[in-house]
Design a protein around this motif. Structure first.
Motif, PDB file in Angstrom:
ATOM      1  N   GLY A   1       0.809  -1.214   0.000  1.00 24.62           N
ATOM      2  CA  GLY A   1       0.000   0.000   0.000  1.00 24.62           C
ATOM      3  C   GLY A   1       0.839   1.260   0.000  1.00 24.62           C
ATOM      4  O   GLY A   1       0.327   2.367  -0.110  1.00 24.62           O
TER       5      GLY A   1
ATOM      6  N   TRP B   1      -6.358  -0.412   0.560  1.00 23.00           N
ATOM      7  CA  TRP B   1      -6.126  -0.560   2.004  1.00 23.00           C
ATOM      8  C   TRP B   1      -5.121   0.432   2.576  1.00 23.00           C
ATOM      9  O   TRP B   1      -4.994   0.569   3.767  1.00 23.00           O
TER      10      TRP B   1
ATOM     11  N   PHE C   1      -3.523   2.997   6.930  1.00 23.98           N
ATOM     12  CA  PHE C   1      -3.882   1.600   6.676  1.00 23.98           C
ATOM     13  C   PHE C   1      -5.298   1.335   7.170  1.00 23.98           C
ATOM     14  O   PHE C   1      -5.675   1.695   8.292  1.00 23.98           O
ATOM     15  N   ASP C   2      -6.117   0.712   6.299  1.00 19.08           N
ATOM     16  CA  ASP C   2      -7.503   0.404   6.621  1.00 19.08           C
ATOM     17  C   ASP C   2      -7.745  -1.087   6.445  1.00 19.08           C
ATOM     18  O   ASP C   2      -7.922  -1.561   5.326  1.00 19.08           O
ATOM     19  N   GLU C   3      -7.719  -1.823   7.536  1.00 18.16           N
ATOM     20  CA  GLU C   3      -7.877  -3.277   7.489  1.00 18.16           C
ATOM     21  C   GLU C   3      -9.190  -3.685   6.825  1.00 18.16           C
ATOM     22  O   GLU C   3      -9.258  -4.695   6.134  1.00 18.16           O
ATOM     23  N   SER C   4     -10.236  -2.884   6.972  1.00 18.67           N
ATOM     24  CA  SER C   4     -11.544  -3.230   6.386  1.00 18.67           C
ATOM     25  C   SER C   4     -11.504  -3.176   4.855  1.00 18.67           C
ATOM     26  O   SER C   4     -12.402  -3.715   4.201  1.00 18.67           O
ATOM     27  N   ALA C   5     -10.483  -2.536   4.260  1.00 16.01           N
ATOM     28  CA  ALA C   5     -10.368  -2.446   2.812  1.00 16.01           C
ATOM     29  C   ALA C   5      -9.594  -3.616   2.203  1.00 16.01           C
ATOM     30  O   ALA C   5      -9.474  -3.708   0.983  1.00 16.01           O
ATOM     31  N   LEU C   6      -9.072  -4.513   3.051  1.00 15.28           N
ATOM     32  CA  LEU C   6      -8.352  -5.695   2.530  1.00 15.28           C
ATOM     33  C   LEU C   6      -9.337  -6.629   1.844  1.00 15.28           C
ATOM     34  O   LEU C   6     -10.511  -6.677   2.219  1.00 15.28           O
TER      35      LEU C   6
END
Length: 122
Positions: A98, A110, A116-121
């Motif tokens: 990323g 993500w 960093f956005d874990e929900s975007a993985l």
């Protein structure tokens, strides 16, 4: 007297771990004393999970990856003892991150670092 415990989270390095772990710089074995914590666990996931994870990794590599400059050797290993059967000169890894690293890099949703956005993985 209290001492820090290493716990049971990491087992000792085995011969199998050493057989399959190689240094990028020269393809040599990484001996147990230098092992950074990599352990091989046969059967860690079942075949369906393996196929799903591989498909997910391929999709991410196609969408967001790029050939990573580095060692261009790909070793074919003997499954019985981990010895090198042959070596080919290829770009043997694709980097997916990323972090913005190249001007023409497609950035994944993500993000990186504080963004960093874990929900975007996937």
């Amino acid at each position: 007297l209290l001492r820090a415990s290493r716990g049971l989270a990491t087992r000792a390095c085995s011969r199998r771990d050493a057989q399959y772990l190689r240094r990028v710089s020269d393809g040599g074995f990484v001996l147990p004393a230098a092992n950074p914590g990599v352990r091989l666990e046969p059967g860690f996931v079942d075949e369906a999970e393996e196929e799903a994870l591989a498909a997910e990794a391929r999709a991410a590599a196609l969408s967001f990856g790029y050939d990573y400059d580095g060692d261009r050797r790909a070793h074919v290993l003997n499954p019985a003892d981990g010895s090198i059967e042959s070596t080919r000169e290829v770009v043997n890894n694709t980097r997916v991150t990323g972090r913005p690293e190249k001007a023409d890099q497609a950035l994944p949703p993500w993000g990186y670092g504080d963004d960093f956005d874990e929900s975007a993985l996937p």
